[in-house]
Enzyme design. Structure first.
Site, PDB file in Angstrom:
ATOM      1  N   ASN A   1      -0.738  -6.056   2.863  1.00 38.85           N
ATOM      2  CA  ASN A   1       0.362  -5.032   3.272  1.00 38.85           C
ATOM      3  C   ASN A   1       0.695  -5.019   4.537  1.00 38.85           C
ATOM      4  O   ASN A   1      -0.031  -5.454   5.736  1.00 38.85           O
ATOM      5  CB  ASN A   1      -0.004  -3.254   3.112  1.00 38.85           C
ATOM      6  CG  ASN A   1       0.771  -1.984   3.901  1.00 38.85           C
ATOM      7  OD1 ASN A   1       2.303  -2.125   2.434  1.00 38.85           O
ATOM      8  ND2 ASN A   1       1.313  -1.517   3.915  1.00 38.85           N
ATOM      9  N   LYS A   2       2.250  -5.092   4.949  1.00 38.27           N
ATOM     10  CA  LYS A   2       2.795  -5.184   6.265  1.00 38.27           C
ATOM     11  C   LYS A   2       1.993  -4.353   7.186  1.00 38.27           C
ATOM     12  O   LYS A   2       2.067  -5.316   8.566  1.00 38.27           O
ATOM     13  CB  LYS A   2       3.900  -4.930   6.047  1.00 38.27           C
ATOM     14  CG  LYS A   2       5.234  -5.386   7.025  1.00 38.27           C
ATOM     15  CD  LYS A   2       6.473  -4.938   6.889  1.00 38.27           C
ATOM     16  CE  LYS A   2       7.432  -5.630   6.094  1.00 38.27           C
ATOM     17  NZ  LYS A   2       8.129  -5.379   5.474  1.00 38.27           N
TER      18      LYS A   2
ATOM     19  N   GLU B   1      18.066  16.007   1.502  1.00 41.47           N
ATOM     20  CA  GLU B   1      16.718  16.385   2.116  1.00 41.47           C
ATOM     21  C   GLU B   1      17.221  16.041   3.208  1.00 41.47           C
ATOM     22  O   GLU B   1      16.897  16.785   4.017  1.00 41.47           O
ATOM     23  CB  GLU B   1      15.528  15.634   1.511  1.00 41.47           C
ATOM     24  CG  GLU B   1      15.186  16.271  -0.356  1.00 41.47           C
ATOM     25  CD  GLU B   1      13.944  15.412  -0.437  1.00 41.47           C
ATOM     26  OE1 GLU B   1      12.972  14.391  -0.028  1.00 41.47           O
ATOM     27  OE2 GLU B   1      12.197  16.152  -0.693  1.00 41.47           O
TER      28      GLU B   1
ATOM     29  N   VAL C   1       3.807 -10.605   3.290  1.00 44.39           N
ATOM     30  CA  VAL C   1       4.085 -11.036   1.874  1.00 44.39           C
ATOM     31  C   VAL C   1       5.892 -12.166   1.795  1.00 44.39           C
ATOM     32  O   VAL C   1       6.871 -11.392   1.913  1.00 44.39           O
ATOM     33  CB  VAL C   1       4.180 -10.529   0.459  1.00 44.39           C
ATOM     34  CG1 VAL C   1       4.424 -11.256  -0.233  1.00 44.39           C
ATOM     35  CG2 VAL C   1       2.580  -9.273  -0.197  1.00 44.39           C
TER      36      VAL C   1
ATOM     37  N   ALA D   1       0.780  -1.270   0.036  1.00 47.44           N
ATOM     38  CA  ALA D   1       0.129   0.632   0.099  1.00 47.44           C
ATOM     39  C   ALA D   1       0.740   1.213  -0.151  1.00 47.44           C
ATOM     40  O   ALA D   1       0.734   2.513   0.901  1.00 47.44           O
ATOM     41  CB  ALA D   1      -1.430  -0.391   1.014  1.00 47.44           C
TER      42      ALA D   1
END
Lengths: 430, 430
Positions: A63-64, A196, A107, A37
């Site tokens: 999703n994890k 950044e 997964v 996700a």
């Protein structure tokens, strides 16, 4: 975890009344499974849930975590300039829970020939698969990086790095014999993430100095970059602006210098065959990503975990499998090099992927070809400065910083509409 | 650093005009040196600067930091429930800077026979000395405590402990193989500091669990106390209340259990000859203090760094030296045991000390005898609960918690008047 649908089919086929027949048909709805996700996966799901009706397909998102996080904001959470809760939101607040089945699981394996996904807690079968699993850090086999360097990889790693930095500052004044190395921070990589992060760090260090009664002059921030330039691929004028800005804020650059090893005490670097040890309380590795190891292990032909996809984003030889985001390799034919793995491209791929899935599910319409539309690239340099190119024009300073925040807010808008922008958006423009 | 006054005296004595004579007299003003700006030292100085005129004595206050901190609030800063800046204030805001010379330096040695103080950066001579240096942690020679256990000793150690706790929680979710011991916190000592710290910790842990996405059930707080009871010296009914309160909040008590060793991985304890290893990511040692090592090294007759003082707070054989606070030993004749080293007594001693200094400086008046006036003792159990005895009456719950905050505010008032109370006071009563 999930019961086998084949079992159910067999069970229902043994009945002969009309009602059960309908049930059988309903069970044969195509099963779309989306793995991950991130930007690509979430856009795919939010678009697909609108494009197709509830009876047309089963959509499952795996999703994890039960949250999505803004990968492109993690440099702020890692430096401690933005709380990590501002960088994430719950998936259930974004998806249509009546249409999408959300499975919080990890997964483990993609069995592409059996059309099965092995999860840590169960198994899933699919008719159509979207692999949007994101990237893994790339350490290029440099010794000790995995063990001793911190990463700007996800929410967990970011808040660990933030707390590690605080702990180093907090410990300094407790020691009878001051270890000056505690206050040395090495950032490996002057690419997008490295620059950044340096921008945030340069702003954060004075705050940490105040919090822990430390003389600012005792702190050193060193950026080590193996390439001959910072921000490779950026316009030289913008690179100069960024490097000057960070140098003025106290960042030291070691360009054309390779990290040879990371140890418990710091790093060993080499420049022109000269080796040097730099002792540092904190080493951050921000020098690149590769595709996902799950994709490599699944047996798709790949380059460092990235799979070359067809124009419709499907994998050669597996018409039921889409790969988007950091695991997809698409060549920019203008320069004959792959497009970099960015949130912008992942989201655009999500849009195309959803449309193409709808075509496949319905068995009608035409598959769309993915065409990246690069609107711009802006690297932030802390709260109020940035450099970049937007709609083909170079921008720097507060104007670029404003654009950067607009880009961040746009990503929120794309996924969750105006309410998500209001909740998590960045509005401190000047 | 400071020029020798004897040199100056000899220089001025060589002149014979009236004017210089006056100067000589002025230079002979007695020099009062106060070591340490804890509760005792600060009260001494703030009272003395009012009691005597600017021409009557030179007053010098020496302190390691340019701030005073509330030792009795450090359990909050350590747990992270109160910011450390709320627990300290600048000394220059409290003293009359035109009357008191403040020296920010560390005391290295007291040369009592030469009436000299050796500082890290210089030397000071005195005619009258007040030793109010506070305590050192007492580890009873337990192996590994100095190296591996955290202390609730001062601002530096408190914020290090706070950050260490955060780092353990932040690291937990980054690990592939979860180390459950990371979330085990051992507190050595169920005395006053131990119990107060446990009260804050029990409130802080749920916040940390939310911040770092950790299941509260995975965290263990274990208090190990060698004595047969928690809060030795307290009324059994109050002890029971405190222990029950903390147990309800998830604290496990191992009473009558001695810590034998502290290691990198946790502690080894013994109960009835049974040895047990407790693995823990954090070990906090809160089991007692001794007097200051400087006092021991100065050659005063002492018991674990505490010197028995005469009723006027001076040291036997050294009429120019006062010792107050944690380094002073005064016997409570009712129970024939020493009074515990508390802020309350230190402040009362500061008042007496200032009065007696004024008598000595002027060479007139009568020395006062110190008589402790124990108004009460309250141990907090987190934000809104406490146990204690106030004016001879047992109190528990919100009433006790209110009293505790009044005691804390009173300490501020005593030192810095109403403005300090408004700035740093505790007003969240219910």
């Amino acid at each position: 975890m999930l019961k086998s649908r084949d079992d159910k089919k067999r069970y229902y086929s043994s009945f002969t009344t009309k009602l059960e027949k309908v049930d059988v048909i309903r069970l044969r709805k195509p099963r779309v499974v989306v793995l991950g996700a991130g930007y690509g996966g979430l856009i795919t799901v939010t678009r697909l849930q609108k494009l197709i009706g509830v009876n047309e397909a089963d959509i499952t998102l795996v999703n994890k975590n039960d949250y999505h996080y803004e990968t492109t904001w993690l440099h702020e959470a890692s430096a401690g300039t933005l709380h990590h809760d501002k960088c994430r939101y719950e998936i259930k607040d974004i998806i249509d829970n009546s249409r999408v089945n959300f499975v919080k699981d990890t997964v483990v394996e993609i069995k592409k020939d059996e059309k099965k996904i092995v999860l840590a807690q169960g198994e899933l079968e699919y008719d159509y698969l979207v692999i949007s699993l994101g990237s893994n850090p790339e350490t290029f086999g440099i010794k000790g990086l995995k063990e001793y360097a911190f990463g700007i990889t996800n929410i967990n790693s970011s808040r660990q790095l933030r707390e590690h930095l605080e702990y180093q500052f907090a410990t300094y004044n407790t020691e009878e014999h001051k270890q000056e190395d505690r206050l040395v921070i090495v950032v490996g990589g002057a690419g997008f993430t490295g620059i950044e992060f340096l921008g945030e760090l340069a702003n954060r260090v004075p705050e940490l100095c105040r919090e822990y009664d430390i003389d600012h002059k005792k702190v050193r921030i060193i950026c080590v970059e193996a390439a001959p330039n910072a921000l490779p691929g950026f316009d030289p004028e913008l690179v100069e602006y960024a490097v000057n800005h960070l140098q003025r804020k106290g960042v030291e650059f070691k360009i054309g210098t390779a990290i040879k090893e990371c140890t418990e005490d710091g790093i060993v670097v080499a420049k022109d065959d000269q080796m040097e040890e730099i002792k540092a309380g904190t080493v951050v590795w921000a020098a690149g990503v590769r595709g996902n190891s799950i994709v490599e292990e699944a047996g798709f032909e790949n380059m460092r975990g990235r799979v070359k996809v067809k124009p419709d984003l499907r994998v050669e030889g597996h018409d039921e499998v889409f790969i988007i985001g950091d695991c997809a390799l698409i060549i920019n034919e203008e320069i004959n090099r792959p497009f970099p793995p960015t949130a912008q491209i992942a989201m655009q791929q999500g849009e195309t992927c959803a449309k193409n899935l709808a075509v496949l599910v319905r068995g009608q319409g035409e598959m769309e070809e993915f065409k990246p539309d690069i609107k711009g690239t802006v690297a932030s340099l802390g709260e109020s400065d940035a450099v970049g190119v937007v709609f083909g024009k170079k921008v720097v300073g507060t104007k670029a910083s404003f654009m950067k925040k607009m880009i961040d807010n746009r990503a929120l808008f794309m996924v969750g509409g105006p309410s998500l922008v209001l909740k998590k958006g960045k509005f401190k423009f000047f």
